[in-house]
Design a protein around this motif. Structure first.
Motif, PDB file in Angstrom:
ATOM      1  N   GLY A   1       0.719  -7.393  -7.264  1.00  0.00           N
ATOM      2  CA  GLY A   1       0.762  -8.847  -7.230  1.00  0.00           C
ATOM      3  C   GLY A   1       1.173  -9.492  -8.531  1.00  0.00           C
ATOM      4  N   ILE A   2       0.735  -8.956  -9.634  1.00  0.00           N
ATOM      5  CA  ILE A   2       1.022  -9.584 -10.926  1.00  0.00           C
ATOM      6  C   ILE A   2       2.243  -8.950 -11.583  1.00  0.00           C
ATOM      7  CG2 ILE A   2       0.131 -10.001 -13.250  1.00  0.00           C
ATOM      8  CD1 ILE A   2      -2.664 -10.245 -11.914  1.00  0.00           C
ATOM      9  N   LYS A   3       2.277  -7.640 -11.645  1.00  0.00           N
ATOM     10  CA  LYS A   3       3.413  -6.964 -12.291  1.00  0.00           C
ATOM     11  C   LYS A   3       4.566  -6.738 -11.328  1.00  0.00           C
ATOM     12  CE  LYS A   3       3.608  -6.689 -15.763  1.00  0.00           C
ATOM     13  NZ  LYS A   3       4.024  -7.847 -16.555  1.00  0.00           N
ATOM     14  N   GLU A   4       4.359  -7.003 -10.048  1.00  0.00           N
ATOM     15  CA  GLU A   4       5.401  -6.942  -9.026  1.00  0.00           C
ATOM     16  C   GLU A   4       6.098  -5.586  -8.946  1.00  0.00           C
ATOM     17  OE1 GLU A   4       7.857 -10.341  -9.930  1.00  0.00           O
ATOM     18  OE2 GLU A   4       6.394 -11.719  -9.058  1.00  0.00           O
ATOM     19  N   LEU A   5       5.317  -4.524  -9.092  1.00  0.00           N
ATOM     20  CA  LEU A   5       5.877  -3.192  -8.924  1.00  0.00           C
ATOM     21  C   LEU A   5       6.057  -2.917  -7.433  1.00  0.00           C
ATOM     22  CD1 LEU A   5       3.816  -1.104 -11.511  1.00  0.00           C
ATOM     23  CD2 LEU A   5       6.088  -2.081 -11.779  1.00  0.00           C
ATOM     24  N   THR A   6       6.936  -2.009  -7.110  1.00  0.00           N
ATOM     25  CA  THR A   6       7.157  -1.659  -5.713  1.00  0.00           C
ATOM     26  C   THR A   6       5.971  -0.850  -5.188  1.00  0.00           C
ATOM     27  OG1 THR A   6       8.229   0.448  -6.219  1.00  0.00           O
ATOM     28  CG2 THR A   6       9.655  -1.525  -6.097  1.00  0.00           C
ATOM     29  N   VAL A   7       5.942  -0.698  -3.869  1.00  0.00           N
ATOM     30  CA  VAL A   7       4.893   0.104  -3.252  1.00  0.00           C
ATOM     31  C   VAL A   7       4.965   1.541  -3.765  1.00  0.00           C
ATOM     32  CG1 VAL A   7       4.074   1.054  -1.058  1.00  0.00           C
ATOM     33  CG2 VAL A   7       4.728  -1.350  -1.195  1.00  0.00           C
ATOM     34  N   SER A   8       6.168   2.092  -3.857  1.00  0.00           N
ATOM     35  CA  SER A   8       6.285   3.480  -4.308  1.00  0.00           C
ATOM     36  C   SER A   8       5.907   3.639  -5.780  1.00  0.00           C
ATOM     37  CB  SER A   8       7.693   4.028  -4.041  1.00  0.00           C
ATOM     38  OG  SER A   8       8.653   3.285  -4.730  1.00  0.00           O
TER      39      SER A   8
ATOM     40  N   TYR B   1      -3.725  -3.219  -0.832  1.00  0.00           N
ATOM     41  CA  TYR B   1      -3.198  -4.474  -1.353  1.00  0.00           C
ATOM     42  C   TYR B   1      -3.493  -5.619  -0.389  1.00  0.00           C
ATOM     43  CZ  TYR B   1       0.091  -7.873  -3.320  1.00  0.00           C
ATOM     44  OH  TYR B   1       0.657  -8.995  -3.868  1.00  0.00           O
ATOM     45  N   HIS B   2      -3.294  -5.390   0.892  1.00  0.00           N
ATOM     46  CA  HIS B   2      -3.577  -6.410   1.896  1.00  0.00           C
ATOM     47  C   HIS B   2      -5.059  -6.806   1.871  1.00  0.00           C
ATOM     48  CE1 HIS B   2      -3.241  -8.638   5.644  1.00  0.00           C
ATOM     49  NE2 HIS B   2      -4.267  -7.955   6.113  1.00  0.00           N
ATOM     50  N   ARG B   3      -5.927  -5.814   1.840  1.00  0.00           N
ATOM     51  CA  ARG B   3      -7.370  -6.082   1.806  1.00  0.00           C
ATOM     52  C   ARG B   3      -7.776  -6.771   0.506  1.00  0.00           C
ATOM     53  NH1 ARG B   3      -9.292  -0.228   4.241  1.00  0.00           N
ATOM     54  NH2 ARG B   3      -8.734  -0.685   6.407  1.00  0.00           N
ATOM     55  N   ALA B   4      -7.173  -6.346  -0.584  1.00  0.00           N
ATOM     56  CA  ALA B   4      -7.491  -6.952  -1.886  1.00  0.00           C
ATOM     57  C   ALA B   4      -7.066  -8.415  -1.909  1.00  0.00           C
ATOM     58  CB  ALA B   4      -6.810  -6.175  -3.012  1.00  0.00           C
ATOM     59  N   LEU B   5      -5.898  -8.709  -1.353  1.00  0.00           N
ATOM     60  CA  LEU B   5      -5.446 -10.106  -1.291  1.00  0.00           C
ATOM     61  C   LEU B   5      -6.396 -10.967  -0.469  1.00  0.00           C
ATOM     62  CD1 LEU B   5      -1.564  -9.893  -0.875  1.00  0.00           C
ATOM     63  CD2 LEU B   5      -2.845 -10.808  -2.824  1.00  0.00           C
ATOM     64  N   LYS B   6      -6.851 -10.432   0.666  1.00  0.00           N
ATOM     65  CA  LYS B   6      -7.800 -11.178   1.502  1.00  0.00           C
ATOM     66  C   LYS B   6      -9.097 -11.441   0.740  1.00  0.00           C
ATOM     67  CE  LYS B   6      -6.550 -10.408   6.220  1.00  0.00           C
ATOM     68  NZ  LYS B   6      -7.151 -10.574   7.494  1.00  0.00           N
ATOM     69  N   THR B   7      -9.587 -10.438   0.069  1.00  0.00           N
ATOM     70  CA  THR B   7     -10.809 -10.583  -0.719  1.00  0.00           C
ATOM     71  C   THR B   7     -10.606 -11.596  -1.841  1.00  0.00           C
ATOM     72  OG1 THR B   7     -11.421  -8.296  -0.239  1.00  0.00           O
ATOM     73  CG2 THR B   7     -12.524  -9.342  -2.111  1.00  0.00           C
TER      74      THR B   7
ATOM     75  N   THR C   1     -11.462 -17.045  -4.206  1.00  0.00           N
ATOM     76  CA  THR C   1     -10.867 -18.149  -4.945  1.00  0.00           C
ATOM     77  C   THR C   1     -10.654 -19.384  -4.079  1.00  0.00           C
ATOM     78  OG1 THR C   1      -8.624 -17.355  -4.496  1.00  0.00           O
ATOM     79  CG2 THR C   1      -9.658 -16.640  -6.575  1.00  0.00           C
ATOM     80  N   GLY C   2     -11.163 -19.341  -2.870  1.00  0.00           N
ATOM     81  CA  GLY C   2     -11.018 -20.485  -1.990  1.00  0.00           C
ATOM     82  C   GLY C   2      -9.602 -20.704  -1.513  1.00  0.00           C
ATOM     83  N   GLY C   3      -8.874 -19.630  -1.265  1.00  0.00           N
ATOM     84  CA  GLY C   3      -7.536 -19.736  -0.711  1.00  0.00           C
ATOM     85  C   GLY C   3      -6.414 -19.591  -1.712  1.00  0.00           C
ATOM     86  N   PHE C   4      -6.723 -19.550  -2.989  1.00  0.00           N
ATOM     87  CA  PHE C   4      -5.681 -19.373  -4.015  1.00  0.00           C
ATOM     88  C   PHE C   4      -5.070 -18.006  -3.834  1.00  0.00           C
ATOM     89  CE2 PHE C   4      -4.092 -18.188  -8.170  1.00  0.00           C
ATOM     90  CZ  PHE C   4      -3.428 -19.331  -8.558  1.00  0.00           C
ATOM     91  N   SER C   5      -3.768 -17.890  -3.939  1.00  0.00           N
ATOM     92  CA  SER C   5      -3.128 -16.587  -3.800  1.00  0.00           C
ATOM     93  C   SER C   5      -2.124 -16.376  -4.900  1.00  0.00           C
ATOM     94  CB  SER C   5      -2.452 -16.477  -2.427  1.00  0.00           C
ATOM     95  OG  SER C   5      -1.426 -17.440  -2.344  1.00  0.00           O
ATOM     96  N   LEU C   6      -1.679 -15.129  -5.023  1.00  0.00           N
ATOM     97  CA  LEU C   6      -0.695 -14.751  -6.042  1.00  0.00           C
ATOM     98  C   LEU C   6       0.679 -15.207  -5.633  1.00  0.00           C
ATOM     99  CD1 LEU C   6      -1.879 -11.147  -6.850  1.00  0.00           C
ATOM    100  CD2 LEU C   6      -2.231 -13.176  -8.199  1.00  0.00           C
TER     101      LEU C   6
END
Length: 166
Positions: free
Chosen positions: A126-133, A150-156, A161-166
């Protein structure tokens, strides 16, 4: 040969490594750790097999440097707590919290509250924008685990953060 290659990599990737470590460690004072990453790269250059990109390899080293630093800081805090129990000052000042604006500070705090696997994948993807591989290679996971985590971490993160996302 080695020093030229590492110098070139330093020029290309030192800012990425710096930002990764700022988020990973939670401190803007990571210049020494960035140097440590490249010192370890020089020492371990013969182990670099070219199976991944230099950037991925360096991020893997940076992650280990970050883990070592977190452990070192925990040990230091433990000693300070034992020695100076009545003077314990765990509260971070705004200046210490990376001197970020309010949104970044809140995001930083939310990331730090995540469990380690979530924090690792959020910082790398999310922050460094590296690829999945690249992320899978750094974390030594398979690509599917990276996607799911990553999907679960984003949801958490969004919940905390009350809806704030990367």
């Amino acid at each position: 040969m080695i020093s030229n290659t590492i110098s070139e990599w330093f020029y290309l990737y030192n800012k990425d490594i710096y930002h990764f470590l700022v988020y990973y460690i939670g401190s803007s004072d990571v210049e020494d750790l960035v140097q440590e990453v490249f010192i370890r790269a020089i020492k371990g250059f013969d182990t670099y097999q070219g199976k991944s990109s230099p950037k991925t390899w360096l991020f893997s080293i940076a992650r280990h440097v970050g883990i070592d630093e977190i452990r070192k800081r925990k040990r230091l805090r433990m000693k300070q707590t034992i020695w100076f129990r009545e003077e314990q000052t765990d509260k971070e000042t705004p200046e210490k919290i990376l001197q970020l604006n309010e949104n970044n500070r809140l995001l930083y705090q939310a990331i730090q509250s995540l469990k380690t696997n979530y924090r690792d994948v959020i910082i790398l993807r999310g922050i460094k924008e590296l690829t999945v591989s690249e992320t899978a290679s750094i974390l030594n996971w398979n690509e599917n685990k990276v996607r799911i985590t990553y999907h679960r971490a984003l949801k958490t993160l969004q919940k905390s953060t009350g809806g704030f996302s990367l």
